[in-house]
Design a protein around this motif. Structure first.
Motif, mmCIF file in Angstrom:
data_model
loop_
_atom_site.group_PDB
_atom_site.id
_atom_site.type_symbol
_atom_site.label_atom_id
_atom_site.label_comp_id
_atom_site.label_asym_id
_atom_site.label_seq_id
_atom_site.Cartn_x
_atom_site.Cartn_y
_atom_site.Cartn_z
ATOM 1 N N LYS A 148 3.982 -6.808 -5.735
ATOM 2 C CA LYS A 148 2.778 -7.504 -5.253
ATOM 3 C C LYS A 148 2.085 -6.748 -4.122
ATOM 4 C CE LYS A 148 4.743 -11.945 -6.515
ATOM 5 N NZ LYS A 148 5.396 -13.145 -5.992
ATOM 6 N N THR A 149 2.662 -5.651 -3.690
ATOM 7 C CA THR A 149 2.101 -4.837 -2.616
ATOM 8 C C THR A 149 0.786 -4.210 -3.053
ATOM 9 O OG1 THR A 149 4.308 -4.331 -1.785
ATOM 10 C CG2 THR A 149 2.563 -2.832 -1.140
ATOM 11 N N LYS A 150 -0.127 -4.054 -2.103
ATOM 12 C CA LYS A 150 -1.384 -3.338 -2.337
ATOM 13 C C LYS A 150 -1.396 -2.126 -1.417
ATOM 14 C CE LYS A 150 -3.842 -7.509 -3.578
ATOM 15 N NZ LYS A 150 -4.800 -8.514 -3.140
ATOM 16 N N ILE A 151 -1.648 -0.954 -2.018
ATOM 17 C CA ILE A 151 -1.656 0.303 -1.276
ATOM 18 C C ILE A 151 -2.992 0.990 -1.520
ATOM 19 C CG2 ILE A 151 -0.546 2.558 -1.014
ATOM 20 C CD1 ILE A 151 2.048 1.268 -2.050
ATOM 21 N N GLY A 152 -3.626 1.454 -0.457
ATOM 22 C CA GLY A 152 -4.921 2.128 -0.560
ATOM 23 C C GLY A 152 -4.805 3.544 -1.089
ATOM 24 N N ARG A 153 -5.893 4.302 -0.952
ATOM 25 C CA ARG A 153 -5.924 5.674 -1.481
ATOM 26 C C ARG A 153 -5.396 6.673 -0.442
ATOM 27 N NH1 ARG A 153 -11.082 4.795 0.065
ATOM 28 N NH2 ARG A 153 -12.039 6.444 1.286
ATOM 29 N N ASN A 154 -4.974 7.827 -0.949
ATOM 30 C CA ASN A 154 -4.460 8.924 -0.122
ATOM 31 C C ASN A 154 -3.275 8.503 0.735
ATOM 32 O OD1 ASN A 154 -6.383 10.867 -0.984
ATOM 33 N ND2 ASN A 154 -7.886 9.997 0.409
ATOM 34 N N CYS A 155 -2.336 7.802 0.135
ATOM 35 C CA CYS A 155 -1.150 7.361 0.878
ATOM 36 C C CYS A 155 0.070 8.178 0.467
ATOM 37 C CB CYS A 155 -0.892 5.872 0.651
ATOM 38 S SG CYS A 155 -2.121 4.849 1.477
ATOM 39 N N ASN A 156 0.885 8.518 1.458
ATOM 40 C CA ASN A 156 2.134 9.243 1.251
ATOM 41 C C ASN A 156 3.299 8.316 1.536
ATOM 42 O OD1 ASN A 156 0.223 11.352 1.366
ATOM 43 N ND2 ASN A 156 1.677 12.741 2.308
ATOM 44 N N VAL A 157 4.290 8.338 0.663
ATOM 45 C CA VAL A 157 5.510 7.555 0.849
ATOM 46 C C VAL A 157 6.684 8.517 0.729
ATOM 47 C CG1 VAL A 157 6.932 5.686 -0.059
ATOM 48 C CG2 VAL A 157 4.441 5.449 -0.050
ATOM 49 N N ALA A 158 7.520 8.572 1.764
ATOM 50 C CA ALA A 158 8.673 9.471 1.777
ATOM 51 C C ALA A 158 9.907 8.769 1.212
ATOM 52 C CB ALA A 158 8.928 9.955 3.204
#
Length: 186
Positions: free
Chosen positions: A93-103
């Motif tokens: 259900k999470t919303k993530i925008g553009r140009n995001c980095n997840v390690a």
């Protein structure tokens, strides 16, 4: 930048080049990019269609293989980048925008009770460092760097660095400068 499909935009973040299909396939030797490719293909097809069921089966196999627990229901903007292989959990259900980095080691989770019951909403150009945890109905603004091992259960304003456990916010207009490369415009 011309209008391109979301897979090309995700792969642009890694290479800085808009790739054609053979170029994308060549990059799929990287487990992070391979998983993003399969995730985006799954997101393209309705859940109950033949292709939707096929891609969900392929995605499930690769979730187990690579350790990414990211579901097609998760709303993720263009230019998504998984920095390293393994052990990422993101609530669908999470919303993530553009140009995001997840390690690696990141958990973006739902809180099931309390004042912050719900899931995070993450803005554009957010860098989330290794083993960071974001939990609850929180909003993370744009241009935010969440440092490794930070525990975030509160709203974070734009242009901030979040560090520590308990986490603290440090205003910084250049928070993600040098951390998020090859940004796409949308």
């Amino acid at each position: 930048m011309p209008k391109n499909n979301i897979i090309q935009k995700d792969f642009y973040r890694e290479s800085g080049k808009m790739l054609d299909t053979p170029g994308i396939w060549m990059k799929c030797v990287n487990p992070n990019l391979h998983f993003i490719y399969i995730l985006r293909k799954t997101q393209r097809h309705p859940k109950n269609s033949i292709l939707g069921m096929f891609w969900r089966l392929v995605l499930r196999h690769h979730q187990i293989k690579y350790g990414f627990q990211i579901y097609p229901e998760t709303q993720i903007g263009a230019g998504f980048y998984l920095g390293h292989w393994g052990a990422v959990v993101i609530n669908p259900k999470t919303k993530i925008g553009r140009n995001c980095n997840v390690a690696q080691g990141v958990t973006i989770a739902q809180a099931n009770r309390g004042k912050k019951e719900g899931v995070p909403t993450i803005g554009n150009e957010v860098w989330i460092g290794p083993n960071a945890v974001l939990v609850g109905n929180i909003t993370v603004g744009n241009n935010v760097l969440i440092a490794p091992n930070a525990y975030v259960n509160f709203d974070v304003p734009n242009d901030s660095v979040v560090t520590g456990n308990p986490a603290t916010i440090i205003p910084n207009p250049a928070a993600t400068e040098g951390y998020i490369g090859n940004k796409i415009e949308d």
